[in-house]
Write a protein that holds these residues in place. Structure first.
Motif: not given
Length: 381
Positions: A260-285
């Motif tokens: 959990a410190s530095a071992g994640g695997m992802g893409s820019a889509r995943g990163i931006a999606g994480l922060y979009a979901a954190a602060i606003g309505a996203f994917d109907g949620r």
């Protein structure tokens, strides 16, 4: 003129966001070697930028994102505090009784997650298999004498903070932080940001590539001398041989376990999606975080210099300050050059990755120019 002047930038931008594409193309062209980069931006819940460039990278490519992972893990902690399962101001030892001695028993979760424990590593450090195993790291750090009195200073716990906060999550919920993240965040939103890469996604994974500094950069690096003591300890470079960050990111155990410190695997889509979901309505949620929680995790908790990196005014609660984005923004960078953040003021969620390890490491300098272009576009549309 960079050697990548003719590189093709693929992907799309919404109307009004064309200057971001131009800035991304300029950043890629200026590199002496292809950074194999991705850039994604959401604005008020809508994806408005989705770009990539490189000989072996597309929008679906997954790779090691280093400390971007801390943002994903600590979003889980913030959610659990918001739910009432955890309390920022409760001692860590109330959840984790073995976390005691040398002042550790007085440390609160708020202090732990803002890098104040002094437990930046063990005296002997960890090998590649060990540093991928959060449970093992936590058990050893519970017995370790801190490198400063807990709560009296702060310093970047580069490869262990997620193991420490993750153990609190495990003690409080009976689930690992990776499991809670998968159930509460990643799977519901379909995010391409994994803490433990499933076998089904291995075909999209590409390795982090070596740093290729210019001769001038190599000379500057040689002239800077050895790492300061605490920096070497925090980055697991005090052992023999020192840990190679690229080997760590590409190691099979890192991909499998998703430390959990530095071992994640992802893409820019995943990163931006994480922060979009954190602060606003996203994917109907609805947003994952309430406004009060966002304000608290973004608020500066560590004034003054970092005892490890010497950076000033470094952390909120598990997230790094984002001065280029604004005082209410929160996020995290990753060693190869990645960056992710959310800005609740403009409604921007930003994700940037690069597979080519940038010099000298940390948030790549092009992020400042890209962030400026993104915020300008957000304010204009």
């Amino acid at each position: 003129m960079g050697v990548n002047e003719g590189v093709t930038v693929d992907g799309t931008v919404a109307a009004g966001w064309e200057p971001v594409r131009e800035e991304f193309a300029a950043a890629v062209a200026a590199e002496p070697h292809s950074p194999e980069a991705q850039l994604v931006v959401h604005h008020r819940g809508r994806r408005v930028v989705d770009l990539w460039a490189g000989e072996d990278t597309d929008g679906e490519t997954l790779s090691g994102v280093y400390s971007i992972t801390k943002g994903a893990a600590h979003l889980v902690v913030a959610l659990l505090v918001q739910d009432g399962v955890l309390d920022w101001d409760r001692p860590v030892s109330a959840y984790w009784p073995e976390f005691t001695g040398d002042g550790k028993e007085r440390l609160t979760l708020r202090q732990l997650i803002s890098h104040q424990s002094g437990l930046i590593n063990t005296d002997e450090g960890f090998d590649y298999d060990e540093i991928a195993d959060d449970a093992l790291i936590a058990s050893r750090l519970a017995r370790q004498k801190p490198f400063w009195e807990p709560g009296t200073a702060y310093g970047y716990h580069a490869f262990v903070i997620g193991a420490l906060t993750g153990e609190v999550v495990r003690r409080a919920t009976g689930r690992s932080v990776q499991e809670v993240y998968e159930e509460r965040v990643r799977a519901p939103y379909g995010l391409d940001l994994y803490l433990g890469l499933p076998a089904s996604e291995e075909g999209r994974w590409k390795p982090v590539l070596e740093m290729l500094p210019t001769p001038e950069q190599r000379a500057a690096q040689a002239a800077s001398g050895p790492l300061p003591d605490l920096l070497a300890v925090a980055f697991n470079a005090h052992r023999e041989p020192p840990m190679d960050l690229i080997v760590h990111a590409n190691h099979p155990r890192t991909r499998e376990l998703g430390p959990a410190s530095a071992g994640g695997m992802g893409s820019a889509r995943g990163i931006a999606g994480l922060y979009a979901a954190a602060i606003g309505a996203f994917d109907g949620r609805a947003p994952l975080l309430e406004a009060d929680t966002v304000a608290e995790v973004a608020r500066l908790h560590t004034p003054g210099p970092d005892a490890v990196t010497a950076e000033p005014d470094h952390f909120g609660l598990g997230f790094k300050q984002q001065p280029a984005a604004g005082p209410q923004a929160f996020g995290h960078s990753g060693a190869a050059g990645a960056q992710g953040f959310a800005d609740p003021v403009t409604g921007v969620a930003y994700g940037y990755t690069r597979r080519r390890f940038g010099f000298p490491g940390g948030a790549a300098p092009e992020n400042e120019r890209l962030t400026a272009a993104v915020l300008e576009a957000a304010r204009a549309v």
